[in-house]
Write a protein that holds these residues in place. Structure first.
Motif, mmCIF file in Angstrom:
data_model
loop_
_atom_site.group_PDB
_atom_site.id
_atom_site.type_symbol
_atom_site.label_atom_id
_atom_site.label_comp_id
_atom_site.label_asym_id
_atom_site.label_seq_id
_atom_site.Cartn_x
_atom_site.Cartn_y
_atom_site.Cartn_z
ATOM 1 N N LEU A 90 -34.568 36.022 19.326
ATOM 2 C CA LEU A 90 -34.613 34.831 19.915
ATOM 3 C C LEU A 90 -35.240 34.107 19.035
ATOM 4 O O LEU A 90 -35.940 34.220 18.014
ATOM 5 C CB LEU A 90 -35.383 35.019 21.235
ATOM 6 C CG LEU A 90 -35.084 35.879 22.269
ATOM 7 C CD1 LEU A 90 -36.127 36.220 23.323
ATOM 8 C CD2 LEU A 90 -33.872 35.469 22.878
ATOM 9 N N PHE A 91 -35.017 32.741 19.325
ATOM 10 C CA PHE A 91 -35.507 31.756 18.304
ATOM 11 C C PHE A 91 -36.927 31.297 18.958
ATOM 12 O O PHE A 91 -37.142 30.707 20.058
ATOM 13 C CB PHE A 91 -34.535 30.366 18.415
ATOM 14 C CG PHE A 91 -33.331 30.495 17.833
ATOM 15 C CD1 PHE A 91 -33.074 31.121 16.615
ATOM 16 C CD2 PHE A 91 -32.283 30.547 18.829
ATOM 17 C CE1 PHE A 91 -31.687 31.294 16.458
ATOM 18 C CE2 PHE A 91 -31.060 30.735 18.262
ATOM 19 C CZ PHE A 91 -30.531 31.353 17.090
ATOM 20 N N PRO A 92 -38.090 31.502 17.980
ATOM 21 C CA PRO A 92 -39.332 31.474 18.842
ATOM 22 C C PRO A 92 -39.657 30.272 18.925
ATOM 23 O O PRO A 92 -40.575 29.561 19.926
ATOM 24 C CB PRO A 92 -40.391 32.202 17.795
ATOM 25 C CG PRO A 92 -39.561 32.162 16.389
ATOM 26 C CD PRO A 92 -38.104 32.252 16.818
ATOM 27 N N TRP A 93 -39.010 29.177 18.353
ATOM 28 C CA TRP A 93 -39.558 27.606 18.457
ATOM 29 C C TRP A 93 -38.777 27.072 19.895
ATOM 30 O O TRP A 93 -39.156 25.898 20.100
ATOM 31 C CB TRP A 93 -39.355 26.894 17.320
ATOM 32 C CG TRP A 93 -37.802 26.944 16.830
ATOM 33 C CD1 TRP A 93 -36.633 26.274 17.343
ATOM 34 C CD2 TRP A 93 -37.592 27.908 16.033
ATOM 35 N NE1 TRP A 93 -35.559 26.790 16.583
ATOM 36 C CE2 TRP A 93 -36.176 27.706 15.850
ATOM 37 C CE3 TRP A 93 -37.877 29.009 15.062
ATOM 38 C CZ2 TRP A 93 -35.150 28.556 14.792
ATOM 39 C CZ3 TRP A 93 -37.153 29.767 14.308
ATOM 40 C CH2 TRP A 93 -35.938 29.704 14.186
ATOM 41 N N GLU A 97 -35.404 28.694 28.181
ATOM 42 C CA GLU A 97 -34.430 27.945 28.650
ATOM 43 C C GLU A 97 -33.445 27.309 27.640
ATOM 44 O O GLU A 97 -32.418 27.544 27.420
ATOM 45 C CB GLU A 97 -35.295 26.589 29.353
ATOM 46 C CG GLU A 97 -33.896 25.662 30.096
ATOM 47 C CD GLU A 97 -34.568 24.707 30.772
ATOM 48 O OE1 GLU A 97 -35.730 24.432 30.875
ATOM 49 O OE2 GLU A 97 -33.839 24.002 31.417
ATOM 50 N N LYS A 98 -34.338 27.014 26.694
ATOM 51 C CA LYS A 98 -33.646 26.490 25.397
ATOM 52 C C LYS A 98 -32.796 27.513 24.446
ATOM 53 O O LYS A 98 -31.708 27.351 24.160
ATOM 54 C CB LYS A 98 -34.655 25.753 24.428
ATOM 55 C CG LYS A 98 -35.040 24.286 24.996
ATOM 56 C CD LYS A 98 -33.697 23.421 24.540
ATOM 57 C CE LYS A 98 -34.278 21.930 25.291
ATOM 58 N NZ LYS A 98 -33.010 20.949 25.219
ATOM 59 N N ASN A 99 -33.400 28.599 24.551
ATOM 60 C CA ASN A 99 -32.843 29.690 23.956
ATOM 61 C C ASN A 99 -31.429 30.055 24.586
ATOM 62 O O ASN A 99 -30.305 30.276 23.923
ATOM 63 C CB ASN A 99 -33.606 30.888 23.987
ATOM 64 C CG ASN A 99 -34.414 31.236 22.745
ATOM 65 O OD1 ASN A 99 -33.707 31.522 21.456
ATOM 66 N ND2 ASN A 99 -35.688 30.940 22.677
ATOM 67 N N ILE A 100 -31.282 30.304 25.877
ATOM 68 C CA ILE A 100 -30.253 30.439 26.702
ATOM 69 C C ILE A 100 -29.237 29.288 26.533
ATOM 70 O O ILE A 100 -27.831 29.440 26.378
ATOM 71 C CB ILE A 100 -30.480 30.606 28.122
ATOM 72 C CG1 ILE A 100 -31.377 31.869 28.201
ATOM 73 C CG2 ILE A 100 -29.420 30.907 28.819
ATOM 74 C CD1 ILE A 100 -32.087 32.212 29.691
ATOM 75 N N ALA A 101 -29.638 28.055 26.440
ATOM 76 C CA ALA A 101 -28.716 26.996 26.589
ATOM 77 C C ALA A 101 -28.279 26.836 25.171
ATOM 78 O O ALA A 101 -27.129 25.854 24.797
ATOM 79 C CB ALA A 101 -29.434 25.653 26.861
ATOM 80 N N PHE A 102 -28.862 27.270 24.020
ATOM 81 C CA PHE A 102 -28.552 26.711 22.840
ATOM 82 C C PHE A 102 -26.757 26.989 22.187
ATOM 83 O O PHE A 102 -26.301 25.936 21.828
ATOM 84 C CB PHE A 102 -29.262 27.788 21.683
ATOM 85 C CG PHE A 102 -29.131 27.149 20.391
ATOM 86 C CD1 PHE A 102 -29.355 25.871 19.782
ATOM 87 C CD2 PHE A 102 -28.792 28.163 19.261
ATOM 88 C CE1 PHE A 102 -28.851 25.460 18.538
ATOM 89 C CE2 PHE A 102 -28.752 27.665 17.932
ATOM 90 C CZ PHE A 102 -28.833 26.193 17.334
ATOM 91 N N GLY A 103 -26.400 28.329 22.665
ATOM 92 C CA GLY A 103 -25.143 28.482 22.710
ATOM 93 C C GLY A 103 -24.047 27.295 23.131
ATOM 94 O O GLY A 103 -23.090 26.898 22.669
ATOM 95 N N LEU A 104 -24.578 26.929 24.291
ATOM 96 C CA LEU A 104 -23.783 25.703 25.094
ATOM 97 C C LEU A 104 -24.032 24.615 24.501
ATOM 98 O O LEU A 104 -22.839 23.656 24.454
ATOM 99 C CB LEU A 104 -24.258 25.883 26.624
ATOM 100 C CG LEU A 104 -24.129 27.005 27.243
ATOM 101 C CD1 LEU A 104 -24.681 27.062 28.739
ATOM 102 C CD2 LEU A 104 -22.754 27.512 27.304
ATOM 103 N N GLU A 105 -25.060 24.236 24.068
ATOM 104 C CA GLU A 105 -25.304 22.938 23.217
ATOM 105 C C GLU A 105 -24.675 22.670 21.982
ATOM 106 O O GLU A 105 -24.125 21.613 21.438
ATOM 107 C CB GLU A 105 -26.955 22.827 22.987
ATOM 108 C CG GLU A 105 -27.620 22.470 24.054
ATOM 109 C CD GLU A 105 -29.024 22.374 23.902
ATOM 110 O OE1 GLU A 105 -29.535 22.415 22.612
ATOM 111 O OE2 GLU A 105 -29.843 22.245 24.818
#
Lengths: 266, 277
Positions: A90-93, A97-105
């Motif tokens: 996981l990206f610690p920064w 929510e942002k981790n899960i959304a990252f691929g979609l972003e």
């Protein structure tokens, strides 16, 4: 009449060379995986199961042979093959929510759509209360839930899992195994799951591919037909466990012999 | 709860013990003329001087200036402002050069190999050694001082940024690649945040160096600022003012470091090493 397999690995081999030493990690691997199948790659450490998974993922391509996904050769990693790592990655920064959304972003999906998907995933994996937390505040099991949600968000048909529950305690592990099975059945994913736990492979897989220690080849391809949920205390489960234990222990002792011979090697 | 509160009070009081003892010995030594008060003035004299240095030099005159402007017209305030201004400008210029270069050098081996030899040669030169050249090039006043501070801040930020980018855990890169991240996404959303702890460490060292350099630069190239003021005081044999100036420098340094620390904690609230402090 035969259906084209979802993933086809043909005559795949991989040689690692460091200095003057060459290690044959994979040799002549042939494997056809149908859509929706749950495959476990089983074997002692050093048998090349992670190497094979990384080859399918596209991180480290085979030196010989080829890997086809839906008929197309794998050349690089991509969101059609979601990867779950043992170390969570996981990206610690980023918050949960942002981790899960990252691929979609990355795919530049509209904000409202991303939020909707993330909400659904948070709910599905019981992570609602952790939405704004950072990974450092989560337990191992929770982190792996987030990692699974991150891959599910991509809607990729294939999930590659590199010993994802290896670092978890046995209760959390069983819990996540059940959730994974639920997700697998609900979304009809094709899963390749690396493990060195015999019990885990029997509990989860449709097919267990036992691999040999250096060079990594396929020792045996075992179908598991027991219906889910499987009972680890049943006779059928234990017979299979005994059979697989013998196979794996043979390879484990070869691994052990090798280690005694060359103590300096990793 | 009450107990821990008491412990906290006692702990804080303990922290004052040694400074008070030192002040008492100091006061005793200089007020009994055991050391020459010209060499070592009493703490009370230093405090009095510090107050005088802090306060406006002229009486308040509503016709000449506003009250706020008058309150901040003391010599110390103006000196502290000048020094801080140089540190901030020099640091910002240095950082805005070091950060992009460091990011490029960390991310790209070709650029690294191109620039690294020159940097390895220049880096060990202490910023102070640039003083003659900076005066030759920029004359006197702010420009040479700021030039020196730029150099002082540049290298720590550069070196840490390069290290930060190069030490990004490959697992994050792999995870991002498998999620389909483009080069830009990878850089902005993965490499840059992953390198932030290193970059901020560099920034903190850079500010520290800049603060050292500003004092030295002011002793040589300009005629205001805290560094200049304590050197000037020496010429008049005002040892009380020298010491008052030194404490002011210390307080300003402490304030800058506290500020950097706050910024650090805010930007790295996700970081494992930082919990509550």
């Amino acid at each position: 009449m035969t259906v084209q397999p979802h993933i086809r690995i043909s005559q795949a081999g991989k040689v690692f060379s460091s200095g003057d030493r060459e290690v044959v990690a994979l040799e002549d691997i042939n494997l056809s995986i149908a859509s929706g199948e749950f495959i476990c790659l089983l074997g002692p450490s050093g048998c090349g199961k992670s190497t094979l998974l990384n080859a399918v993922a596209g991180f480290s391509l085979p030196t010989t042979g080829e890997i086809l996904v839906d008929g197309n050769p794998v050349q690089s990693p991509g969101p059609d093959r979601g990867m779950v790592f043992q170390e969570y990655a996981l990206f610690p920064w980023m918050t949960v929510e942002k981790n899960i959304a990252f691929g979609l972003e990355i795919q530049k999906q509209p904000k409202a759509q991303i939020k909707e998907k993330v909400d659904a995933l948070l709910k599905m994996l019981n992570l609602q209360d952790f939405r704004d937390r950072y990974p450092k505040d989560l337990s191992g099991g929770m982190r792996q839930r987030v990692a699974i949600a991150r891959v599910l968000a991509l809607d990729s048909p294939i999930m590659l899992m590199d010993d994802p529950f290896g670092a978890l305690d046995s209760l959390t592990r069983r819990n996540l195994q059940d959730e994974l099975l639920r997700i697998w059945m609900e979304f009809k994913k094709t899963i390749i799951f690396v493990t060195h736990s015999i019990e885990e492979s029997i509990y989860l897989a449709d097919r267990i591919v036992v691999m040999t220690y250096r060079p990594g080849t396929i020792k045996k391809d075992v179908s598991v037909t027991m219906p889910h949920p499987r009972d680890p205390s049943s006779a059928e489960f234990n017979d299979l466990k005994k059979e697989l234990s013998l196979l794996v222990m043979e390879e484990q002792s070869r691994h052990h012999q090798e280690e005694i011979k060359t103590p300096a090697a990793d | 709860m009450k107990n821990s509160f008491r412990e906290k009070i006692v702990g804080n009081l303990q922290g004052f013990l040694v400074p008070i003892a030192v002040l008492a010995v100091w006061q005793w030594l200089s007020s009994h003329a055991i050391v020459n008060p010209q060499i070592l003035p009493t703490p009370t004299a230093v405090l009095a001087k510090w107050w005088e240095y802090l306060m406006p030099m002229e009486a308040y005159n509503a016709a000449k200036s506003g009250y706020l402007a008058w309150i901040f017209s003391g010599e110390l305030i103006r000196d502290a402002y000048s020094s801080l201004y140089r540190v901030v400008v020099g640091f910002l210029v240095g950082a805005s050069m070091a950060l992009p270069l460091g990011l490029m050098m960390g991310a790209n081996d070709r650029i690294y190999q191109l620039f690294n030899p020159l940097i390895q040669v220049l880096r060990p030169i202490p910023p102070i050694a640039f003083i003659p050249l900076s005066i030759l090039w920029f004359g006197l006043g702010n420009p040479p001082a700021i030039f020196l501070i730029v150099i002082g801040a540049f290298f720590p930020i550069l070196m840490n940024t390069i290290a930060g980018v190069r030490h990004v855990d490959s697992i994050y890169i792999r995870a991002a690649r498998s999620l389909g991240a483009s080069q830009t996404m990878m850089f902005l959303r993965v490499i840059l945040p992953a390198a932030t702890p290193y970059i901020l460490t560099g920034a903190r060292i850079g500010v520290g160096t800049a603060f050292i350099v500003v004092i030295v630069a002011e002793m040589i190239a300009v005629n205001n600022g805290l560094g200049y003021r304590i050197l000037e005081a020496r010429e008049f044999f005002w040892s009380d003012k020298i010491i008052a100036g030194m404490f002011s420098i210390g307080l300003l340094g402490l304030a800058i470091d506290t500020g950097m620390n706050r910024l650090n904690n805010y930007l790295l609230k996700w970081h494992r090493g930082i919990e509550s402090k």
